[in-house]
Design a protein around this motif. Structure first.
Motif, mmCIF file in Angstrom:
data_model
loop_
_atom_site.group_PDB
_atom_site.id
_atom_site.type_symbol
_atom_site.label_atom_id
_atom_site.label_comp_id
_atom_site.label_asym_id
_atom_site.label_seq_id
_atom_site.Cartn_x
_atom_site.Cartn_y
_atom_site.Cartn_z
ATOM 1 N N SER A 227 0.924 -1.400 0.058
ATOM 2 C CA SER A 227 0.117 -0.012 0.031
ATOM 3 C C SER A 227 0.489 0.893 -0.065
ATOM 4 C CB SER A 227 -1.552 0.267 1.591
ATOM 5 O OG SER A 227 -0.465 0.209 2.316
ATOM 6 N N VAL A 228 -0.074 2.391 -0.515
ATOM 7 C CA VAL A 228 0.878 4.062 -0.440
ATOM 8 C C VAL A 228 -0.601 4.600 0.513
ATOM 9 C CG1 VAL A 228 0.730 4.231 -2.540
ATOM 10 C CG2 VAL A 228 1.654 5.738 -1.770
ATOM 11 N N ARG A 229 -0.025 5.633 1.106
ATOM 12 C CA ARG A 229 -1.103 5.715 1.931
ATOM 13 C C ARG A 229 -2.497 5.732 2.310
ATOM 14 N NH1 ARG A 229 0.662 9.017 -2.657
ATOM 15 N NH2 ARG A 229 -1.904 9.295 -3.340
ATOM 16 N N GLU A 230 -1.971 4.230 2.531
ATOM 17 C CA GLU A 230 -2.792 3.503 3.070
ATOM 18 C C GLU A 230 -4.027 2.652 1.914
ATOM 19 O OE1 GLU A 230 -4.913 4.344 6.458
ATOM 20 O OE2 GLU A 230 -3.517 5.205 7.539
ATOM 21 N N HIS A 231 -3.818 2.855 1.261
ATOM 22 C CA HIS A 231 -4.122 2.453 -0.210
ATOM 23 C C HIS A 231 -3.945 1.647 -1.308
ATOM 24 C CE1 HIS A 231 -6.845 5.718 1.209
ATOM 25 N NE2 HIS A 231 -7.673 4.924 0.419
ATOM 26 N N PHE A 232 -4.315 0.262 -1.734
ATOM 27 C CA PHE A 232 -3.370 -0.988 -2.461
ATOM 28 C C PHE A 232 -3.495 0.458 -4.381
ATOM 29 C CE2 PHE A 232 -5.573 -4.046 -0.464
ATOM 30 C CZ PHE A 232 -4.449 -5.077 -0.470
ATOM 31 N N ASN A 233 -2.194 -0.025 -4.560
ATOM 32 C CA ASN A 233 -2.002 1.123 -5.799
ATOM 33 C C ASN A 233 -1.656 0.133 -6.508
ATOM 34 O OD1 ASN A 233 0.854 -0.040 -4.171
ATOM 35 N ND2 ASN A 233 1.409 -0.052 -6.665
ATOM 36 N N LEU B 263 7.349 4.618 -4.588
ATOM 37 C CA LEU B 263 8.222 5.400 -4.487
ATOM 38 C C LEU B 263 8.462 6.641 -4.045
ATOM 39 C CD1 LEU B 263 9.415 3.385 -7.723
ATOM 40 C CD2 LEU B 263 10.205 3.259 -5.737
ATOM 41 N N LYS B 264 7.519 7.070 -4.685
ATOM 42 C CA LYS B 264 7.772 9.070 -4.418
ATOM 43 C C LYS B 264 6.894 9.428 -3.230
ATOM 44 C CE LYS B 264 6.832 10.394 -9.598
ATOM 45 N NZ LYS B 264 5.386 10.425 -9.946
ATOM 46 N N SER B 265 6.631 8.801 -2.565
ATOM 47 C CA SER B 265 5.569 9.056 -1.582
ATOM 48 C C SER B 265 6.725 9.278 0.266
ATOM 49 C CB SER B 265 3.959 8.207 -1.173
ATOM 50 O OG SER B 265 3.385 8.935 0.020
ATOM 51 N N ASN B 266 5.757 9.619 1.671
ATOM 52 C CA ASN B 266 6.966 9.636 2.288
ATOM 53 C C ASN B 266 5.672 8.946 3.102
ATOM 54 O OD1 ASN B 266 4.691 11.970 2.485
ATOM 55 N ND2 ASN B 266 5.641 12.347 5.006
ATOM 56 N N GLN B 267 4.534 8.116 2.845
ATOM 57 C CA GLN B 267 3.411 7.097 3.493
ATOM 58 C C GLN B 267 3.492 6.122 2.680
ATOM 59 O OE1 GLN B 267 0.083 8.471 4.158
ATOM 60 N NE2 GLN B 267 0.709 10.845 3.930
ATOM 61 N N GLY B 268 4.568 5.287 2.849
ATOM 62 C CA GLY B 268 5.047 3.604 2.487
ATOM 63 C C GLY B 268 4.074 2.936 2.905
ATOM 64 N N PRO B 269 4.420 1.007 3.108
ATOM 65 C CA PRO B 269 3.489 0.293 3.712
ATOM 66 C C PRO B 269 3.073 0.918 4.733
ATOM 67 C CG PRO B 269 5.520 -0.285 2.101
ATOM 68 C CD PRO B 269 5.781 0.869 1.963
ATOM 69 N N GLU B 270 1.756 0.623 5.410
ATOM 70 C CA GLU B 270 1.292 0.697 6.473
ATOM 71 C C GLU B 270 1.274 -0.780 7.346
ATOM 72 O OE1 GLU B 270 -2.784 1.786 8.895
ATOM 73 O OE2 GLU B 270 -2.822 1.237 7.206
ATOM 74 N N ARG C 285 10.624 5.450 -0.691
ATOM 75 C CA ARG C 285 11.063 6.463 -1.340
ATOM 76 C C ARG C 285 12.976 6.403 -0.787
ATOM 77 N NH1 ARG C 285 9.330 11.524 -3.213
ATOM 78 N NH2 ARG C 285 11.612 12.988 -3.357
ATOM 79 N N PRO C 286 13.951 6.482 -1.420
ATOM 80 C CA PRO C 286 14.547 6.779 -1.233
ATOM 81 C C PRO C 286 15.444 7.665 -0.515
ATOM 82 C CG PRO C 286 15.471 6.278 -3.601
ATOM 83 C CD PRO C 286 13.548 6.588 -3.204
ATOM 84 N N GLY D 86 9.130 19.563 -10.592
ATOM 85 C CA GLY D 86 8.123 19.774 -10.623
ATOM 86 C C GLY D 86 7.628 19.739 -9.407
ATOM 87 N N ALA D 87 7.995 18.455 -9.478
ATOM 88 C CA ALA D 87 6.545 17.264 -7.663
ATOM 89 C C ALA D 87 7.687 18.392 -6.366
ATOM 90 C CB ALA D 87 7.062 16.334 -7.464
ATOM 91 N N LEU D 88 8.654 18.857 -6.769
ATOM 92 C CA LEU D 88 9.635 19.172 -4.988
ATOM 93 C C LEU D 88 9.192 20.510 -5.138
ATOM 94 C CD1 LEU D 88 12.502 17.437 -5.143
ATOM 95 C CD2 LEU D 88 11.274 16.794 -3.693
ATOM 96 N N ALA D 89 9.282 21.052 -5.918
ATOM 97 C CA ALA D 89 8.204 22.628 -6.394
ATOM 98 C C ALA D 89 6.897 23.053 -5.662
ATOM 99 C CB ALA D 89 8.850 23.183 -7.472
#
Length: 740
Positions: A284-290, A299-306, A359-360, A613-616
């Motif tokens: 899961s990512v942000r608690e949901h099945f991707n 890979l991008k999120s700070n909310q990886g598997p719960e 996320r690395p 772009g995403a970090l901005a």
């Protein structure tokens, strides 16, 4: 196949024993009277201490109390610590008093519980994925109490817990008695934990068929039916909402002989474990099945598997293993146990992890006893109490060694004792010594793990033939005497394991152990959580992914760069790879992008542009909520009526309404100058009302599916969106406060 009781298996050393000891300290640091306070408030009894804050006083009041009963019971069974039994008996006694005061079998800590349940009893039902009549997952909450009372009886033989549980079950049956099947299924749209399993357990305790019938009645057909048809309808769903339901399907199948339901549970497990799970066992990512074909959001999120997801996937794996005796369930169980569960607790200071990002160059946050009352604290309390549950198993006469963990087994029924001594995974061997009152004829079956390149078995120093294959048992049948010794040797190697979406991201795995590298100790903001509503999330900045270490070359050269330097430590150029469960208080890299030399420069330039772009966007964002996504909505105090939510094929969550929806955002230091509301569909401004802090919004523009609104001059921003004509509004995807 049967499991041993926790009383029969003792973990004696190594990382798991340390984790058990650290968890024990955390359990004893919590105050039972504070955990009981929500129940006493609801029953109208005097408090002995104020309730805890955080989630325990913001809508999910009482849920940790249920988990705490389970943790006390299982840790008592595992250790024999009498203080745990004393606390358990005290808490059950207090809950019994609350139940007696209520007078109808009910006991719970849900805010305004009596009013809420009366509305349900009358058929007044308005729910979404996590809100039922604007109450935060009430059935999920009370399920923790059902499970805690069951565990208090099952693991600690607390007879009073059994009586309170039966009373609570009878109350619930009466609660839903007037409701139609359609109304019950409407209630089940809201996260409800494993309520169907709870009633299956009541049937096991009492043999009263009304409980089994209720278990079947409250099984969620919207999830079950596609699984029966072997259809994958999981993408976009809140992950941990579904796993406990499936545990219930499997238990009901075992009790009724319903092979179709058991096959549905197997199909779900196969889908999640093989196509939705990353190397360390989480999903899961942000608690949901991707989507199974795209792990980029994870890979991008700070909310990886719960962590809660893995807690429940282990419970499902155990149930299916005991049912089907298929060692692939043990392979998954072992991988997840070592790499997610063991890593989810700080090994010295204590504290449980909610999200484990892949996320690395990111990091994890740890709970604190006085500040953190998240769901993953509840399951975390339990995770480290029961490491002995599947080290061994047995049939009527034979013994099975499933995991290589230092431990002792006392099979009382057969007068068989076994001592396992091992330093695995640091040394690829284990010694098993028998203690018997008299010689006995039986079979010892040693698991041949999937990851082992070969296994060598010695019985009293002499080689034993091993014709078994990986994910099978090596059977040793003989007349055993006290002092007999079985020695197990195996070899392991390091390999790359790619993400299930077949992208070019891979993790290093040595045997069953996921390796990672510490990369930095900078910007670990909120490492040990405060009591804020979103304290379980990291607050430190995101480091650019394109700056992470990359593997460049050909596939056959990637692992050749890894050089052993010590036990389970390897050099990778300037990095040191080590077991992920050893890495704490640091940023880390678990997944590495792989490129051929020819592809590297072109792909890096493209990725660098996307990252910029995403970090901005993140840098100019003060606060945001993703509409229709469970935890962000809870974190932002979602309320609403006549609202639907879902997940589009293009990867966007959404929510609309025929009445209203509202959120509370924070404009810290008044840094935000405007609000952006992203929507899809046709928007007529006359058909949609928007209030900011109860005042009509000052709309700047509507352009490219964004409504731009002038920010208010208050730090707390209440946003309310309503349908002005009773028809569904457009689908709203995100509300964001931005600095420009």
């Amino acid at each position: 196949m049967q499991s041993f009781s926790l009383q029969e298996v003792k973990v004696t050393g190594g990382a798991f024993k340390n984790a058990q000891d650290v968890d024990l300290r955390y359990i004893l640091s919590l105050n039972p009277d504070k955990l009981l306070a929500p129940y006493l408030i609801d029953a109208g009894l005097p408090l002995k201490a104020e309730r805890y804050g955080n989630w325990e006083s913001s809508g999910l009041d009482g849920h940790i109390g249920g988990h705490y009963l389970s943790a006390l019971a299982m840790m008592y069974a595992s250790t024999g610590n009498t203080e745990l039994q004393k606390r358990l008996n005290y808490m059950v006694g207090q809950l019994a008093q609350c139940q007696a005061k209520n007078g109808n079998g009910y006991v719970g800590g849900i805010p305004q519980g009596k009013v809420f349940w009366e509305r349900i009893h009358k058929g007044d039902i308005d729910g979404s994925s996590f809100g039922l009549n604007n109450t935060w997952v009430p059935l999920y909450n009370i399920h923790k109490l059902f499970a805690g009372l069951r565990d208090a009886y099952e693991y600690a033989d607390n007879q009073q817990a059994k009586q309170v549980l039966i009373g609570l079950g009878d109350w619930f049956i009466e609660l839903i008695r007037p409701l139609s099947d359609a109304q019950i299924q409407q209630i089940l749209r809201t996260e409800h934990g494993g309520m169907n399993e709870a009633f299956a357990d009541l049937y096991l305790l009492t043999k009263d068929k009304k409980y089994l019938e209720t278990a079947q009645k409250i099984s969620h057909r919207l999830i079950l039916n596609p699984l029966l048809e072997k259809q994958d309808k999981l993408t976009g769903l809140h992950a941990n909402t579904q796993i406990p339901k499936v545990i219930g399907f499997e238990k009901i199948a075992m009790l009724t002989g319903n092979a179709d339901w058991s096959e549905a549970a197997r199909f779900f497990w196969q889908n999640v474990s093989q196509t939705r799970t990353v190397a360390f066992g989480g999903n899961s990512v942000r608690e949901h099945f991707n989507p199974t074909n795209d792990f980029s959001s994870m890979l991008k999120s700070n909310q990886g598997p719960e962590t809660c997801n893995s807690f429940n996937m282990l419970r499902l794996s155990k149930a299916l293993f005991l049912d089907k005796n298929d060692l692939s369930y043990l392979d998954f169980y072992e991988r997840t146990l070592y790499n997610h569960i063991l890593s989810s607790q700080h090994p010295q200071k204590g504290g449980f992890v909610y999200f484990t990002p892949i996320r690395p160059n990111h990091y994890r946050v740890y709970s604190q006893p006085e500040t953190s009352m998240w769901c993953c604290v509840g399951s975390g309390l339990e995770n480290h109490t029961k490491y002995g549950e599947l080290i061994y198993s047995h049939t009527a006469n034979d013994l099975f060694v499933n995991l290589f963990i230092p431990s002792t087994l006392d099979w009382k029924e057969k007068n068989i004792q076994l001592i396992q001594t091992t330093e695995f995974p640091y040394k690829n061997q284990s010694e098993l010594v028998l203690k018997l009152a008299k010689s006995q004829n039986f079979s010892i079956n040693i698991r041949y793990p999937k990851w082992a390149e070969n296994v060598e078995i010695l019985v009293n120093g002499k080689p034993h033939p091993t014709n078994a294959k990986p994910s099978d048992y090596v059977a040793i049948q003989k007349k055993w005497k006290s002092g007999d010794k079985v020695s197990v040797r195996f070899t392991t190697s390091t390999h790359l394991e790619y993400l299930p979406d077949n992208s070019n991201w891979a993790a290093f795995v040595h045997g069953p152990i996921v390796l990672a590298a510490k990369t930095s100790t900078a910007d670990l903001v909120g490492l040990f959580a405060d009591d804020s509503r979103m304290g379980h999330e990291t607050k430190g900045k995101l480091y650019p992914i394109d700056k992470a270490y990359t593997l460049i070359g050909n596939p056959d050269t990637y692992t050749s760069k890894v050089k052993p330097t010590a036990n389970l430590k390897f050099s990778l150029d300037s990095l040191t790879l080590q077991p992920f469960y050893e890495i704490h208080d640091a940023r880390y890299q678990m997944y590495f992008q792989t490129f051929t030399q020819a592809d590297f420069e072109a792909q890096k330039i493209k990725q660098r542009q996307q990252e910029a772009g995403a970090l901005a966007m993140e840098a100019k964002t003060v606060d945001k909520v993703n509409c229709g996504e469970q935890q962000p909505e809870v974190d932002h105090l979602y309320k609403g009526e006549k609202s639907d939510s879902g997940y589009d094929d293009d990867g966007h969550f959404w929510r609309n309404t025929r009445s209203y929806i509202s959120y509370q955002l924070q404009n810290k230091d008044l840094a935000g100058k405007s609000l952006e509301i992203h929507f899809s569909g046709n928007l007529k401004t006359d058909d949609v009302g928007i209030l900011i802090n109860d005042q009509p919004a000052k709309i700047i523009t509507v352009k490219d599916k964004f409504i731009i609104i002038k920010a208010d001059d208050k730090e707390t921003v209440n946003v309310k969106i309503s349908s002005e004509n009773g028809k569904p509004t457009p689908r709203f995807h995100q509300i964001r406060i931005v600095k420009e």
